[in-house]
Design an enzyme around this catalytic site. Structure first.
Site, PDB file in Angstrom:
ATOM      1  N   SER A  75      -3.619 -34.365  -0.620  1.00  0.00           N
ATOM      2  CA  SER A  75      -4.124 -33.069  -0.164  1.00  0.00           C
ATOM      3  C   SER A  75      -5.038 -32.305  -1.055  1.00  0.00           C
ATOM      4  O   SER A  75      -4.789 -32.523  -2.228  1.00  0.00           O
ATOM      5  CB  SER A  75      -2.677 -32.087   0.193  1.00  0.00           C
ATOM      6  N   HIS A  85      -1.232 -29.392  13.015  1.00  0.00           N
ATOM      7  CA  HIS A  85      -0.928 -29.099  11.672  1.00  0.00           C
ATOM      8  C   HIS A  85       0.752 -28.777  11.507  1.00  0.00           C
ATOM      9  O   HIS A  85       1.141 -28.145  10.713  1.00  0.00           O
ATOM     10  CB  HIS A  85      -1.426 -28.008  10.985  1.00  0.00           C
ATOM     11  N   TYR A 106     -10.355 -29.546   2.518  1.00  0.00           N
ATOM     12  CA  TYR A 106     -10.370 -28.357   3.369  1.00  0.00           C
ATOM     13  C   TYR A 106     -11.910 -27.647   3.221  1.00  0.00           C
ATOM     14  O   TYR A 106     -12.586 -27.996   2.343  1.00  0.00           O
ATOM     15  CB  TYR A 106      -9.554 -27.351   3.136  1.00  0.00           C
ATOM     16  N   THR A 126      -9.751 -31.707   7.183  1.00  0.00           N
ATOM     17  CA  THR A 126      -8.843 -30.798   8.030  1.00  0.00           C
ATOM     18  C   THR A 126      -9.696 -29.697   8.662  1.00  0.00           C
ATOM     19  O   THR A 126     -10.199 -28.929   7.648  1.00  0.00           O
ATOM     20  CB  THR A 126      -7.761 -30.390   7.314  1.00  0.00           C
ATOM     21  N   LYS A 163      -9.601 -33.984  11.206  1.00  0.00           N
ATOM     22  CA  LYS A 163      -7.730 -33.761  11.586  1.00  0.00           C
ATOM     23  C   LYS A 163      -7.728 -32.272  11.905  1.00  0.00           C
ATOM     24  O   LYS A 163      -8.277 -31.532  11.336  1.00  0.00           O
ATOM     25  CB  LYS A 163      -6.972 -33.920   9.985  1.00  0.00           C
TER      26      LYS A 163
HETATM   27  C1  FNR Z   1       1.333 -29.694   5.694  1.00  0.00           C
HETATM   28  N1  FNR Z   1       0.054 -30.230   6.304  1.00  0.00           N
HETATM   29  C2  FNR Z   1      -1.271 -30.370   5.755  1.00  0.00           C
HETATM   30  N2  FNR Z   1      -2.355 -30.603   6.353  1.00  0.00           N
HETATM   31  C3  FNR Z   1      -3.524 -30.580   5.719  1.00  0.00           C
HETATM   32  O1  FNR Z   1      -4.481 -31.273   6.402  1.00  0.00           O
HETATM   33  N3  FNR Z   1      -3.310 -30.119   4.421  1.00  0.00           N
HETATM   34  C4  FNR Z   1      -2.238 -29.802   3.671  1.00  0.00           C
HETATM   35  O2  FNR Z   1      -2.558 -29.487   2.609  1.00  0.00           O
HETATM   36  C5  FNR Z   1      -1.137 -29.724   4.409  1.00  0.00           C
HETATM   37  N4  FNR Z   1      -0.132 -29.264   3.801  1.00  0.00           N
HETATM   38  C6  FNR Z   1       1.232 -29.245   4.426  1.00  0.00           C
HETATM   39  C7  FNR Z   1       2.028 -28.944   3.626  1.00  0.00           C
HETATM   40  C8  FNR Z   1       3.717 -29.083   4.257  1.00  0.00           C
HETATM   41  C9  FNR Z   1       4.981 -28.646   3.493  1.00  0.00           C
HETATM   42  C10 FNR Z   1       3.732 -29.674   5.593  1.00  0.00           C
HETATM   43  C11 FNR Z   1       4.764 -29.978   6.346  1.00  0.00           C
HETATM   44  C12 FNR Z   1       2.443 -29.886   6.315  1.00  0.00           C
HETATM   45  C13 FNR Z   1       0.175 -30.776   7.639  1.00  0.00           C
HETATM   46  C14 FNR Z   1       0.434 -32.301   7.728  1.00  0.00           C
HETATM   47  O3  FNR Z   1      -0.654 -32.932   7.320  1.00  0.00           O
HETATM   48  C15 FNR Z   1       0.902 -32.761   9.238  1.00  0.00           C
HETATM   49  O4  FNR Z   1      -0.215 -32.469   9.955  1.00  0.00           O
HETATM   50  C16 FNR Z   1       1.868 -32.406   9.677  1.00  0.00           C
HETATM   51  O5  FNR Z   1       2.898 -32.307   8.877  1.00  0.00           O
HETATM   52  C17 FNR Z   1       2.413 -33.247  10.717  1.00  0.00           C
HETATM   53  O6  FNR Z   1       3.630 -32.674  11.282  1.00  0.00           O
HETATM   54  P1  FNR Z   1       5.063 -33.330  10.894  1.00  0.00           P
HETATM   55  O7  FNR Z   1       4.786 -35.092  10.792  1.00  0.00           O
HETATM   56  O8  FNR Z   1       5.648 -32.825   9.652  1.00  0.00           O
HETATM   57  O9  FNR Z   1       5.853 -33.136  12.313  1.00  0.00           O
END
Ligand code: FNR
Length: 387
Positions: A114, A281, A138, A164, A257
């Site tokens: 990330s 997300h 981002y 994203t 994404k």
């Molecule tokens: C995320 N997600 C996320 N997505 C992204 O593009 N950049 C990021 O920094 C983050 N940070 C992040 C932190 C935490 C704690 C979570 C739980 C999620 C979203 C992540 O990439 C993904 O889309 C979701 O977690 C998918 O859903 P599930 O598998 O957690 O149900």
């Protein structure tokens, strides 16, 4: 509290790993991972959507030799699943990004770092030179910094860029507000007491104070003031012209994404993305947006094979992965499944999560009568209502 490998092995499912993570983490930290936006309708919907589909087995098929191997975005993977990008992983477990990337590399799966990681782009690349590393970006107001991140990812040989597009600003995450896990941090008496009751996490966290590895320019001041600064860097004005600009600059495969509408999927492909990630997300942004699996069939139809599709959101079982593939995904991604493993047991915990998926997929494929991933078709699933 630290779990032994034997305790981790007793975890039979991803939800068992979640319970282990819950015992090790302070409530505010656990909720930050676990929670979603507002009423958490989309968060729950992501998992529940898989219950809307049945897997219909074909019988009398020779399934004695099975393989989960798969190619996505031009590289071989041990299974059609990868680690979604998750910010602050190194806060849940010291050195978390490196441990997760190492586990992914050892398991033969892609790992996506990330923008908001604790470990920097270069630290992860140095520690895991051989893994299939992706970098998630981002949109930042500071376009020079953003271009700098792109250059750094390319120089450190990240293979894929994951852009994203669903975070012009952060969703309304009420658990975090109630727990005081906000910017600035507003710890309550309960949350401070709770942290003190989780010495395993606390001692580990105290060994290296958190930082934002990719924002050295914001490295002075407390972690919360830096976090506030980083949050203020996201650019709500970003649009498709900016996506096109990133496409020009990034020479490797590009994944967009955060797509839920078929027209946006088609636009991403027109602009030259090699894949879209169908994702809300993890239910953390717009509540009441469609569960990822629900959005998948229309997007698969719109893309019509012109790009790959990664389904992200609510994937907790090997059978979930098979259903997503049957409905048009090339592969799946998950954030929380691997974060729960990481929080519970570091690298071994992530590997346990991978092993759970591997065993469940292998078992389900044998019972479904499909010895390999390429054999999974739309004909293997039926909507519950049609039964
Ligand atoms: C995320 N997600 C996320 N997505 C992204 O593009 N950049 C990021 O920094 C983050 N940070 C992040 C932190 C935490 C704690 C979570 C739980 C999620 C979203 C992540 O990439 C993904 O889309 C979701 O977690 C998918 O859903 P599930 O598998 O957690 O149900």
């Amino acid at each position: 509290m630290e779990y032994s490998e034997r305790q981790l092995e007793r975890a039979q499912s991803i939800s068992d790993l979640r319970l282990l993570a819950r015992r090790r983490l302070p409530k505010a930290v656990f909720d930050f991972i676990d929670g979603g936006a507002a009423d958490e309708r989309t968060l729950r919907g992501n998992e529940a959507a898989f219950d809307d589909w049945f897997l219909v087995p074909r019988v009398a098929v020779n399934v004695s030799n099975r393989s989960l191997e798969h190619r996505f975005l031009g590289a071989a993977s041990a299974m059609p699943i990868m680690l979604s990008p998750t910010g602050l992983a190194g806060f849940f477990r010291r050195n978390g990004e490196v441990l997760a990337a190492q586990a992914a590399a050892r398991s033969g799966l892609p790992f996506c770092l990330s923008t908001n990681s604790i470990a920097s782009i270069e630290e992860v690349a140095r520690a895991v030179p051989d893994g299939d590393r992706w970098f998630q970006l981002y949109f930042l107001r500071d376009r020079e910094w953003m271009d700098g991140l792109l250059r750094r990812a390319a120089d450190a040989h990240y293979r894929v860029l994951c852009l994203t597009v669903d975070l012009p600003l952060t969703g309304k995450r009420e658990r975090d507000v109630r727990n005081g896990f906000t910017l600035p941090l507003r710890p309550t008496l309960t949350s401070v007491f709770d942290m003190a009751c989780r010495p395993g996490w606390l001692l580990d966290a105290m060994k290296s104070p958190p930082k934002f590895g990719n924002f050295e320019m914001a490295s002075s001041g407390s972690f919360t003031s830096v976090a506030q600064h980083v949050a203020s860097l996201f650019d709500p004005s970003a649009n498709w012209d900016d996506v096109a600009r990133i496409r020009e600059r990034w020479k490797g495969p590009l994944v967009i994404k955060g797509i839920l509408h078929p027209a946006d999927a088609a636009k991403a492909v027109e602009l030259g993305a090699e894949a879209v990630m169908v994702s809300n997300h993890g239910g953390r942004q717009l509540d009441h947006s469609p569960p990822a699996l629900t959005a998948l069939p229309e997007i698969a139809q719109a893309i019509a094979g012109r790009a790959e599709i990664i389904l992200d959101g609510g994937v907790r079982r090997g059978t979930d992965v098979l259903k997503a593939i049957a409905l048009g995904a090339t592969a799946c991604a998950s954030g929380r499944s691997f974060l729960w493993g990481l929080s519970a047991g570091g690298e071994a915990g992530v590997r346990r999560a991978v092993e759970i998926f591997r065993q469940e997929m292998d078992n389900a494929m044998a019972l479904l009568g499909t010895p390999n991933i390429a054999g999974i078709t739309r004909d293997h699933v039926r909507r519950c209502s049609s039964f």
